[in-house]
Motif scaffolding. Structure first.
Motif, PDB file in Angstrom:
ATOM      1  N   VAL A   1      -3.074  -4.301   0.104  1.00 36.67           N
ATOM      2  CA  VAL A   1      -1.980  -3.344   0.277  1.00 36.67           C
ATOM      3  C   VAL A   1      -0.664  -4.012  -0.106  1.00 36.67           C
ATOM      4  O   VAL A   1      -0.334  -5.097   0.390  1.00 36.67           O
ATOM      5  CB  VAL A   1      -1.911  -2.838   1.734  1.00 36.67           C
ATOM      6  CG1 VAL A   1      -0.698  -1.919   1.927  1.00 36.67           C
ATOM      7  CG2 VAL A   1      -3.201  -2.123   2.100  1.00 36.67           C
ATOM      8  N   ARG A   2       0.078  -3.339  -1.017  1.00 38.73           N
ATOM      9  CA  ARG A   2       1.380  -3.858  -1.443  1.00 38.73           C
ATOM     10  C   ARG A   2       2.529  -3.157  -0.734  1.00 38.73           C
ATOM     11  O   ARG A   2       3.567  -3.761  -0.463  1.00 38.73           O
ATOM     12  CB  ARG A   2       1.527  -3.699  -2.958  1.00 38.73           C
ATOM     13  CG  ARG A   2       2.844  -4.205  -3.522  1.00 38.73           C
ATOM     14  CD  ARG A   2       2.764  -4.407  -5.033  1.00 38.73           C
ATOM     15  NE  ARG A   2       2.357  -3.204  -5.718  1.00 38.73           N
ATOM     16  CZ  ARG A   2       3.199  -2.231  -6.122  1.00 38.73           C
ATOM     17  NH1 ARG A   2       4.498  -2.332  -5.849  1.00 38.73           N
ATOM     18  NH2 ARG A   2       2.763  -1.184  -6.776  1.00 38.73           N
TER      19      ARG A   2
ATOM     20  N   GLU B   1       1.700   7.245   1.314  1.00 35.83           N
ATOM     21  CA  GLU B   1       0.926   6.690   0.202  1.00 35.83           C
ATOM     22  C   GLU B   1       0.755   5.198   0.434  1.00 35.83           C
ATOM     23  O   GLU B   1       1.734   4.466   0.631  1.00 35.83           O
ATOM     24  CB  GLU B   1       1.621   6.932  -1.132  1.00 35.83           C
ATOM     25  CG  GLU B   1       0.834   6.375  -2.313  1.00 35.83           C
ATOM     26  CD  GLU B   1       1.426   6.742  -3.665  1.00 35.83           C
ATOM     27  OE1 GLU B   1       0.922   6.251  -4.692  1.00 35.83           O
ATOM     28  OE2 GLU B   1       2.410   7.518  -3.690  1.00 35.83           O
ATOM     29  N   ILE B   2      -0.492   4.761   0.426  1.00 34.42           N
ATOM     30  CA  ILE B   2      -0.789   3.334   0.535  1.00 34.42           C
ATOM     31  C   ILE B   2      -0.921   2.785  -0.875  1.00 34.42           C
ATOM     32  O   ILE B   2      -1.832   3.163  -1.628  1.00 34.42           O
ATOM     33  CB  ILE B   2      -2.077   3.087   1.345  1.00 34.42           C
ATOM     34  CG1 ILE B   2      -1.899   3.596   2.781  1.00 34.42           C
ATOM     35  CG2 ILE B   2      -2.425   1.607   1.345  1.00 34.42           C
ATOM     36  CD1 ILE B   2      -3.106   3.382   3.671  1.00 34.42           C
ATOM     37  N   VAL B   3       0.019   1.929  -1.242  1.00 31.94           N
ATOM     38  CA  VAL B   3       0.072   1.363  -2.593  1.00 31.94           C
ATOM     39  C   VAL B   3      -0.761   0.085  -2.622  1.00 31.94           C
ATOM     40  O   VAL B   3      -0.521  -0.852  -1.853  1.00 31.94           O
ATOM     41  CB  VAL B   3       1.530   1.062  -2.998  1.00 31.94           C
ATOM     42  CG1 VAL B   3       1.577   0.521  -4.430  1.00 31.94           C
ATOM     43  CG2 VAL B   3       2.395   2.312  -2.862  1.00 31.94           C
ATOM     44  N   LEU B   4      -1.747   0.054  -3.517  1.00 31.31           N
ATOM     45  CA  LEU B   4      -2.654  -1.080  -3.621  1.00 31.31           C
ATOM     46  C   LEU B   4      -2.408  -1.847  -4.921  1.00 31.31           C
ATOM     47  O   LEU B   4      -2.043  -1.258  -5.935  1.00 31.31           O
ATOM     48  CB  LEU B   4      -4.106  -0.595  -3.561  1.00 31.31           C
ATOM     49  CG  LEU B   4      -4.479   0.213  -2.305  1.00 31.31           C
ATOM     50  CD1 LEU B   4      -5.878   0.788  -2.439  1.00 31.31           C
ATOM     51  CD2 LEU B   4      -4.378  -0.651  -1.054  1.00 31.31           C
ATOM     52  N   THR B   5      -2.632  -3.130  -4.882  1.00 28.65           N
ATOM     53  CA  THR B   5      -2.398  -3.950  -6.070  1.00 28.65           C
ATOM     54  C   THR B   5      -3.591  -3.968  -7.011  1.00 28.65           C
ATOM     55  O   THR B   5      -3.434  -4.196  -8.214  1.00 28.65           O
ATOM     56  CB  THR B   5      -2.078  -5.408  -5.672  1.00 28.65           C
ATOM     57  OG1 THR B   5      -3.188  -5.937  -4.941  1.00 28.65           O
ATOM     58  CG2 THR B   5      -0.821  -5.472  -4.826  1.00 28.65           C
TER      59      THR B   5
ATOM     60  N   ASN C   1      -4.350   3.918  -5.532  1.00 28.48           N
ATOM     61  CA  ASN C   1      -3.639   4.188  -4.288  1.00 28.48           C
ATOM     62  C   ASN C   1      -4.366   5.242  -3.462  1.00 28.48           C
ATOM     63  O   ASN C   1      -5.131   6.064  -3.985  1.00 28.48           O
ATOM     64  CB  ASN C   1      -2.213   4.656  -4.579  1.00 28.48           C
ATOM     65  CG  ASN C   1      -1.363   3.558  -5.197  1.00 28.48           C
ATOM     66  OD1 ASN C   1      -1.803   2.418  -5.331  1.00 28.48           O
ATOM     67  ND2 ASN C   1      -0.152   3.894  -5.572  1.00 28.48           N
ATOM     68  N   CYS C   2      -4.123   5.244  -2.161  1.00 35.28           N
ATOM     69  CA  CYS C   2      -4.738   6.197  -1.243  1.00 35.28           C
ATOM     70  C   CYS C   2      -3.655   6.939  -0.462  1.00 35.28           C
ATOM     71  O   CYS C   2      -2.494   6.529  -0.432  1.00 35.28           O
ATOM     72  CB  CYS C   2      -5.676   5.475  -0.268  1.00 35.28           C
ATOM     73  SG  CYS C   2      -7.103   4.696  -1.063  1.00 35.28           S
TER      74      CYS C   2
ATOM     75  N   LYS D   1      -6.108   9.651  -3.571  1.00 33.72           N
ATOM     76  CA  LYS D   1      -4.874  10.208  -4.117  1.00 33.72           C
ATOM     77  C   LYS D   1      -5.188  10.876  -5.452  1.00 33.72           C
ATOM     78  O   LYS D   1      -5.761  10.258  -6.351  1.00 33.72           O
ATOM     79  CB  LYS D   1      -3.826   9.111  -4.323  1.00 33.72           C
ATOM     80  CG  LYS D   1      -2.496   9.619  -4.863  1.00 33.72           C
ATOM     81  CD  LYS D   1      -1.495   8.474  -5.030  1.00 33.72           C
ATOM     82  CE  LYS D   1      -0.141   9.011  -5.466  1.00 33.72           C
ATOM     83  NZ  LYS D   1      -0.161   9.635  -6.794  1.00 33.72           N
TER      84      LYS D   1
END
Length: 319
Positions: free
Chosen positions: A33-34, A49-53, A57-58, A110
């Motif tokens: 998770v970023r 919004e969960i921003v992933l590296t 994203n979710c 997402k």
């Protein structure tokens, strides 16, 4: 008049990166998770919004304390749509333990695209008509899902089953007119509305099969491509889903349209095939009354007295 305190919506809470990481670890142990970003929209729930590296994203949707049951409802409705050819989110995790955060939540995929409402001002009438026709066709596919009974959908299916649409909507009108009076609405107006509904009740018999209705189908709950010709990429927010008459779904979708929205209205109706139903305009008018009554009660419930005069005027015109 009701003395109940206003309903509290949209939980105000901060979800840290560490909390989001713990949630993600349950479905994607190697995702990082970023950032966690709150998104606009969602009148009832908080949408993050969960921003992933290193992964797509979710979306994290968190439900308010007084409406925690809506988590299970949304899971149930999206399950009904799993095999329907429309783009809807996929549930990755539903949690009612309150271990990660102190509220019920779902983690979901997402969808691509941007909110249609953000693109609409730049679209031509022809583009608006085309995208709303696509929306109407998607709504029709939602409405093709049949259920065992008419009624409002709760956590595990229809909450209070009714054998016919007339029985369901009659109960709804009675319940909302009673609530209207309890929350300070004019008793004489309520009686006139009861008479108006009774005179048109026969229109409710045309819907013989209970069908899944989104019942909040507007530009804020529809995603489209961000550039070029707008194309439908997603439909979200099934918190208000109902087992009812597809024309009720249409009536709610048309509720805020004005004369300048004719291209959108014509596109939606054409895509859905609404005009194939006898007495469709009169039936939509009756469902519009139901929408107005529901909205009046909702605004009173959440402490928005400023919205009531205009809604009361519309109810007056419906008698």
């Amino acid at each position: 008049m009701s003395n109940d305190p206003p309903l509290q919506l949209k939980p105000r809470l901060t979800v840290s990166v560490d909390q989001a990481q713990a949630i993600m670890a349950r479905v994607a142990p190697h995702a990082t998770v970023r950032d966690v970003i709150e998104l606009q929209g969602g009148e009832i729930s908080t949408i993050l919004e969960i921003v992933l590296t290193d992964a797509p994203n979710c979306i994290l949707k968190i439900y308010p304390t007084q409406l925690q049951w809506k988590m299970a409802k949304e899971v149930h409705v999206l399950g009904l749509l799993a095999r329907v050819d429309i783009p809807v989110p996929r549930i990755l995790l539903a949690d009612d333990t309150r271990a990660a955060i102190d509220l019920n939540f779902v983690l979901m995929t997402k969808l691509d695209g941007m909110v249609l409402g953000h693109r609409e001002p730049a679209l031509t009438d022809q583009e608006l008509s085309a995208i709303y026709a696509e929306m109407g066709a998607a709504m029709r596919r939602i409405n093709d899902v049949t259920l065992d009974s008419f009624g409002y959908i709760g956590p595990n299916g229809v909450w209070t089953p009714h054998p016919t649409n007339r029985a369901y909507m009659s109960a709804q009108f009675d319940r909302k007119l009673d609530e209207f009076c309890i929350r300070g609405g004019d008793d004489a107006l309520a009686e006139r509305l009861r008479g108006s509904v009774a005179a048109r009740r026969h229109l409710l018999d045309a819907a013989e099969t209970p069908r899944l209705c989104h019942y909040d189908f507007h530009a804020g709950n529809v995603l489209v491509t961000a550039e070029g010709k707008p194309r439908l990429t997603g439909i979200v927010d099934f918190e208000n889903a109902t087992a009812g008459d597809p024309l009720m779904d249409i009536a709610k979708a048309l509720y805020y349209f004005t004369a300048k929205d004719a291209p959108k209205r014509d596109g939606l109706l054409a895509g859905h095939g609404t005009r194939d139903r006898p007495d469709w305009e009169a039936t939509i008018a009756l469902y519009r009354l139901a929408c107005t009554l529901e909205l009046w009660c909702w605004m009173a419930q959440i402490g928005r007295p400023d919205a009531l005069p205009a809604l009361t005027a519309e109810l007056e015109s419906a008698t």
